[in-house]
Design a protein around this motif. Structure first.
Motif, PDB file in Angstrom:
ATOM      1  N   GLU A 196       5.127  16.108   8.973  1.00 13.10           N
ATOM      2  CA  GLU A 196       5.550  14.728   8.749  1.00 13.10           C
ATOM      3  C   GLU A 196       4.490  13.954   7.970  1.00 13.10           C
ATOM      4  N   ASP A 199       4.350  15.005   4.276  1.00 11.78           N
ATOM      5  CA  ASP A 199       5.414  14.412   3.454  1.00 11.78           C
ATOM      6  C   ASP A 199       5.114  12.950   3.131  1.00 11.78           C
ATOM      7  N   ASP A 202       2.318  12.825   0.533  1.00 10.86           N
ATOM      8  CA  ASP A 202       2.814  13.240  -0.786  1.00 10.86           C
ATOM      9  C   ASP A 202       3.638  12.129  -1.431  1.00 10.86           C
ATOM     10  N   GLU A 203       4.474  11.469  -0.630  1.00  9.73           N
ATOM     11  CA  GLU A 203       5.300  10.378  -1.160  1.00  9.73           C
ATOM     12  C   GLU A 203       4.433   9.198  -1.602  1.00  9.73           C
TER      13      GLU A 203
END
Length: 211
Positions: A196, A199, A202-203
């Protein structure tokens, strides 16, 4: 001069680990791509691609550290990565030293991977704007740890983007999503590989690249 480069994921996870436990010392290990040989010799340049948060309660409980490092080594090998370093942040704001137990872990990593790095987080450089790189990096060579010039410690992407992503994550209190090995030992359903948090980081990095 050999360079050490940190991915956005690795850098931000270190910062989030420190931010999640501002009252405590924290530590973790770093994963890197295996350096590719150049002209028959292995490059000492390091590309740190991930950070695995370990502990915030008792940093050097040997049995727990051994269990964690064994699992991490297995995961790294299955992903064609290598355990390439150790990071820590001290409890005291002005303390940028490395204690003996931390040095022992770092030395052990260097026994298996000679260009390993040892990273101390400079707590004085942490802020909600994250304008400065907060890492003091040493690399193993000639039998000892040598502090690297800041110009040879790089972050992924254009200048300032990783720091911007780290700042955005802190402002959104994303440190709450990070799981370290202590959290996993308390609740085994919590994944210390942090899918989690990965992600989310990365976003955030992509958003800062393409605002």
């Amino acid at each position: 001069m050999a360079e050490v480069k940190f991915s956005a994921r690795a850098y931000c996870k270190i910062i989030l680990h420190v931010a999640k436990y501002p009252h405590a010392a924290v530590n973790g290990v770093l994963l890197a791509e295996e350096p590719k040989p150049k002209d028959g010799t292995r490059s000492k340049d390091l590309n740190i691609v991930d950070a695995i948060p370990l502990f915030h309660l008792c940093l050097h409980v040997s049995p727990m550290a051994e269990i964690a490092l064994t699992q991490i080594d297995h995961v790294a090998a299955s992903s064609s990565l290598v355990v390439a370093g150790y990071y820590l942040a001290n409890e005291n704001l002005n303390d940028i030293s490395t204690d003996k137990p931390g040095h022992r872990i770092a030395d052990k990593i260097a026994e298996n991977f000679s260009p390993a790095c040892l990273v101390v987080v400079d707590n004085r450089r942490l802020s909600l704007t994250m304008e400065n790189t907060a890492l003091i990096v040493s690399q193993y060579g000639d039998g000892k740890w040598k502090t690297k010039d800041r110009n040879s410690v790089l972050l992924e992407g254009p200048a300032g983007v990783v720091q911007e992503a780290a700042a955005a994550l802190l402002q959104q209190n994303r440190q709450r999503t990070l799981v370290d090995f202590d959290n996993h030992l308390d609740d085994v359903s919590l994944d210390w590989m942090n899918p989690e948090a990965n992600d989310i980081i990365d976003e955030a990095f992509k958003a800062c690249l393409d605002p």
